[in-house]
Write an enzyme that holds these catalytic residues in place. Structure first.
Site, PDB file in Angstrom:
ATOM      1  N   SER A  91     -18.202  57.427  21.724  1.00 24.29           N
ATOM      2  CA  SER A  91     -17.354  58.214  22.634  1.00 24.29           C
ATOM      3  C   SER A  91     -17.299  59.652  22.165  1.00 24.29           C
ATOM      4  O   SER A  91     -17.440  59.936  20.973  1.00 24.29           O
ATOM      5  CB  SER A  91     -15.931  57.659  22.627  1.00 24.29           C
ATOM      6  OG  SER A  91     -15.300  57.959  21.396  1.00 24.29           O
ATOM      7  N   ASP A  92     -17.071  60.577  23.092  1.00 18.60           N
ATOM      8  CA  ASP A  92     -16.667  61.903  22.645  1.00 18.60           C
ATOM      9  C   ASP A  92     -15.311  61.730  21.962  1.00 18.60           C
ATOM     10  O   ASP A  92     -14.608  60.729  22.166  1.00 18.60           O
ATOM     11  CB  ASP A  92     -16.599  62.898  23.812  1.00 18.60           C
ATOM     12  CG  ASP A  92     -16.689  64.342  23.310  1.00 18.60           C
ATOM     13  OD1 ASP A  92     -16.465  64.572  22.097  1.00 18.60           O
ATOM     14  OD2 ASP A  92     -16.971  65.241  24.119  1.00 18.60           O
ATOM     15  N   TRP A  93     -14.955  62.721  21.149  1.00 21.87           N
ATOM     16  CA  TRP A  93     -13.803  62.567  20.263  1.00 21.87           C
ATOM     17  C   TRP A  93     -12.502  62.378  21.055  1.00 21.87           C
ATOM     18  O   TRP A  93     -12.096  63.269  21.796  1.00 21.87           O
ATOM     19  CB  TRP A  93     -13.744  63.746  19.305  1.00 21.87           C
ATOM     20  CG  TRP A  93     -14.402  63.467  17.977  1.00 21.87           C
ATOM     21  CD1 TRP A  93     -13.862  63.716  16.742  1.00 21.87           C
ATOM     22  CD2 TRP A  93     -15.689  62.870  17.725  1.00 21.87           C
ATOM     23  NE1 TRP A  93     -14.734  63.299  15.758  1.00 21.87           N
ATOM     24  CE2 TRP A  93     -15.846  62.776  16.324  1.00 21.87           C
ATOM     25  CE3 TRP A  93     -16.707  62.372  18.532  1.00 21.87           C
ATOM     26  CZ2 TRP A  93     -16.987  62.224  15.723  1.00 21.87           C
ATOM     27  CZ3 TRP A  93     -17.837  61.825  17.946  1.00 21.87           C
ATOM     28  CH2 TRP A  93     -17.961  61.754  16.566  1.00 21.87           C
TER      29      TRP A  93
ATOM     30  N   ALA B 162     -12.153  60.302  23.559  1.00 23.80           N
ATOM     31  CA  ALA B 162     -12.409  60.096  24.989  1.00 23.80           C
ATOM     32  C   ALA B 162     -12.073  58.668  25.424  1.00 23.80           C
ATOM     33  O   ALA B 162     -11.934  58.418  26.622  1.00 23.80           O
ATOM     34  CB  ALA B 162     -13.855  60.418  25.320  1.00 23.80           C
TER      35      ALA B 162
END
Ligand code: BGC
Length: 853
Positions: free
Chosen positions: A270-272, A274
């Protein structure tokens, strides 16, 4: 040194290109094949022993499995010693490898940003770029680089434009594939990001993109497809935003096409922060939640599995993919061989890449300078002294040293031929305090003293820091309530000091409180607290040469405490010298000198992660500065330091414009090479540069009621410009170099079946007096069609070198997909397509046709 499972055929190759990758640019003789990193890494070779991985999985309880699926901290995954799994370290990227700390004491190589790399139009160069990053990753103990960024340049207002490659999906995909293979062939995983349609920053955590399937497939998903199917990427990062109302960490696109259709067998990270749900994201093909250790999975996911809301099989598959990744990057022990990082000369590479990415936009016979250069040169503009060499946000790395244009030209020309004037302020907000003006009052060393204190005032950590811009991401000490900074500041001039941070801050000067305030950030954009914190100027008069002891007490807020992340910068006001004075001094210097070189650029408030740009103008009075200098010196060269398009209303008034991009730490030495003609500027625009904002066909980046519509469908970038009938300042693919080329012949099969690739054979001749680079570009077009199509679109390209007068034959591969359109599946409309060959999207002298049967 990392141990790794021995995977047949995956031993590290020595520095330089892997077999079959050539050297990026074509050698200069005979008939040549373009150098695209060779076909897909053989999937079987890259495949770890699956049975063994399954056996390891079988040893873990549900709790232990779920634990592995959220980060152990900000930058790493959990180890599981019982099965020989070590922690894996992830790092930004994408133009360097920062490692686990944001700390000037652990410096990183800073390479030219993505738009500069794409300007090479050279996948072989991108492959070598990947190798250099792999070496940095090995040096820093990093297993996974969080890059490349392969979202598209949909609008020039996009805040992370500098971090992405191009407005074209073919160019983006080819450059990205080179980058990914360069890394992964050397044992380090790439993580192309952000999947998908994350082409803007406004409301970036929540905005939902509304776009049609054709645009999604043919534009935004296409580079991801390339990195998965052609480069075998080991991870993909899911984005913050939603598409069609579903947030990307829960999105069915992760399953199909990513996994089912393209065969992705890697990890979706995941993006941080997200991942914001338990069930929906765990049921989706989302594998790894970052950062940790907190997050939406953990105990809640164990419970959801126990209740039957999430099948255990889904967890098993995620863990299996994580183990597969561990095997690939050598984080799964079985006592086997270890491998070394390829040795590279990073600075030489950075210099070479920077020169090869520079784009000569116009040139009235001014460049290269002849002989040993002009007798006298007026260097003008703050970016000559304090260059902007990279964009802001998570892409930032901290180089050990930056060669400024002033440093580079002083080394090349000697000090006596140069005069320097600052011109006008470029930075908005505050500019960092110069390090040589700071002394740590505790140790007497240069820099400042940082102390973390707990709520009772007890010291948790103390550090001598050599930078006035400090960040901790996940590594501020646990339980820290206050950060205290102390420094003795000897003011170089009378600019007032300032501070940038988000939240409660108190500043004392020689023991007296001069500021006690709360600096707020937009609640919608918490990343601004880390990347672009608000600033305040201290109400403090300082005399040049005076010394003052500054003490900062910063209260660490709730979110910072949880994330153990914070940012603070000590700076000065930027507008100390009035604009009129700055311009007058520059004009005087330009009048006296044989040549003037004016440096212009954007600043940290303009190009950064976390926000989009408000307009395309150069900040401050830089346009005025260029005009005033050009008016007195007809040999004025302008060097632009920007990662994305800026307007140049004076472009017809100067002798030459050189686009240096965010050129990385060796910008100054590469610039000297290019101005003096030691190197040719090898770049061609990967994106259209407009002349006026109102002409830009696709500009909008602001969601309405949470939705950002892409109503233009397929028509972005040059495709839209060509259809609009308007002329940009500089078209897609444009760039001059120091020699000229003629396009002599074009040949291709006259008929192929739908689904077949084709090769265009071209001959080109270097018509100039020096060796040089040509980027041969092939576009496809179809006048009569049953489907909506752009006027033309990029179908293939090849970068080649030729000596003076030399004719070179080049084969340019055109993938089958160049003739396809998406209509629920890939379709090939039978009939005639035109193939046009030339030097940019609007200069295509040769044509042939191919019939799709
Ligand atoms: C960015 C990512 C980055 C991550 C870790 C996020 O805010 O969008 O590109 O890799 O942070 O720093």
């Amino acid at each position: 040194m990392r141990a790794r499972l021995t995977i047949p055929g995956r031993e590290i190759t020595p520095a330089g290109d892997a077999p079959g990758h050539g050297n990026g640019l074509l050698a200069a003789a005979g008939r040549l094949s373009p150098v695209v990193p060779a076909a897909v890494a053989d999937k079987d070779e890259a495949m770890p022993d699956e049975q063994k991985l399954r056996a390891l999985l079988g040893k873990l309880s549900l709790e232990r499995k779920v634990r592995l699926l959220t980060g152990a901290d900000f930058w790493s995954t959990h180890a599981e010693p019982a099965i020989g799994l070590r922690r894996m370290v992830l790092s930004d990227g994408p133009s360097g490898v920062r490692g686990e700390t944001w700390d000037e004491r652990s410096p990183s190589l800073s390479l030219p940003s993505a738009s500069a790399l794409a300007a090479s139009w050279d996948p072989g160069a991108a492959y070598r770029y990947g190798i250099v990053l792999a070496a940095e990753a090995w040096r820093k103990g990093v297993h996974i680089v969080l890059g490349p960024t392969i979202n598209l340049h949909r609008s020039p207002l996009g805040g992370r434009h500098f971090e992405a490659f191009s407005e074209d999906p073919l160019l983006t995909g080819r450059i990205a594939a080179g980058y990914v293979r360069g890394l992964q062939d050397h044992g380090v995983a790439a993580s192309p990001k952000h999947f998908v349609a994350n082409d803007f920053e406004t409301e970036r955590l929540t905005a939902s993109v509304v776009l049609d399937d054709r645009a999604l497939r043919e534009l935004y998903l296409a580079p991801f497809e390339t990195v998965v199917t052609e480069a075998g990427s080991w991870l993909v990062m899911s984005a913050y935003n939603a598409v069609g109302g579903t947030t990307m960490t829960e999105h069915p696109l992760l399953e199909d096409p990513l996994c089912r259709e393209w065969g992705f067998d890697g990890v979706v990270v995941s993006d941080w922060q997200a991942v914001r749900s338990t069930e929906a994201s765990a049921r989706a093909r989302q594998d790894l939640v970052m950062p940790g250790p907190e997050g939406a999975w953990g105990a809640a996911l164990v419970e959801a599995v126990a209740d039957g809301r999430v099948p255990e099989q889904a967890v098993n598959e995620k863990v299996l993919r994580l183990l597969r990744l561990a095997a690939r990057v050598g984080a799964l022990e079985d006592g086997q061989s270890s491998v070394a990082a390829p040795p590279v000369d990073g600075r030489a590479f950075a210099r070479d890449r920077c020169a090869d990415g520079m784009v000569l936009l116009c040139n009235e016979d001014e460049l290269p300078w002849s002989g040993s250069g002009p007798r006298s040169v007026a260097l003008i503009g703050e970016p000559a002294l304090w260059p902007r060499t990279q964009g802001g946000g998570s892409a930032t790395v901290l180089p050990e040293q930056v060669t400024s244009p002033l440093d580079g030209l002083r080394a090349a020309l000697g000090p006596d031929r140069l005069s320097v004037s600052r011109g006008v302020p470029v930075q908005q907000g505050i500019a960092e305090l110069p390090l040589d003006a700071l002394t740590d009052p505790v140790s007497g060393e240069p820099g400042l003293r940082a102390r973390f204190l707990d709520a009772a005032g007890g010291e948790l950590r103390t550090e001598n820091r050599r930078s006035p811009a400090l960040r901790w991401l996940g590594n501020a000490p646990e339980g820290a309530a206050v950060l205290e900074l102390r420094t003795r500041y000897r003011a170089p001039d009378s600019s007032r000091p300032g501070i940038a941070c988000a939240g409660r801050v108190q500043v004392l000067a020689d023991g007296n409180t001069v500021l006690d305030t709360e600096l707020a950030v937009d609640a919608d954009n918490p990343a601004a607290a880390l990347f672009e914190p608000p600033s305040a100027i201290l109400p403090l008069a300082v005399e040049a040469g005076a010394e003052v002891e500054l003490t900062v007490r910063y209260t660490i807020g709730e979110l910072s405490r949880t994330l153990r992340a914070l940012a603070i910068t000590l700076g000065t006001e930027t507008a100390a010298v009035p604009v009129a004075e700055g311009i007058a001094a520059a004009v005087d210097a330009a009048r006296e000198a044989e040549t003037a070189v004016v440096f212009v650029g954007t600043n940290t408030e303009v190009e950064s992660e976390g926000h989009d740009r408000k307009n395309l103008a150069l900040p401050g009075a830089q346009d005025e500065l260029v005009r005033a200098v050009a008016a007195v010196n007809p040999r004025t060269v302008v060097v632009v330091e920007a990662g994305s398009p800026v307007l140049m209303p004076w472009r017809a008034e100067v002798a030459a414009i050189l686009l240096g991009w965010f050129g990385g730490q060796e910008l100054g030495s590469a610039l000297a090479d290019v101005l003096l003609g030691v190197r040719e500027p090898g770049g061609r625009l990967p994106t259209t540069w407009p002349g006026a904002e109102e002409d830009v066909p696709v500009l909008d980046v602001t969601p309405i009621d949470g939705e950002l519509r892409y109503p233009e469908g397929l028509h972005i970038g040059y495709r839209a410009w060509l259809g609009s009938g308007r002329e940009p300042a500089w078209p897609f693919g444009h760039g001059l170099g120091y020699t000229g080329f003629s396009f002599d012949t074009i040949r291709a099969d006259s008929a192929i079946s739908g689904g077949e690739p084709i090769t265009v054979r071209a001959t080109v001749t270097n018509t100039g007096a020096r060796a040089g680079k040509c980027v041969a570009q092939v576009y496809a077009a179809r006048a009569e069609s049953t489907v909506d199509r752009p006027v033309r679109w990029l179908a293939g390209f090849a970068a080649l070198q030729a000596g003076p007068g030399q004719t070179v034959t080049v084969d340019i591969p055109v993938p089958a997909r160049a003739f396809a359109h998406w209509d629920g599946e890939w379709r090939y409309e039978p009939g005639e397509f035109e193939l046009l060959l030339g030097r940019c999207a609007t200069d295509l002298p040769l044509t042939t046709t191919v019939t799709i049967r």
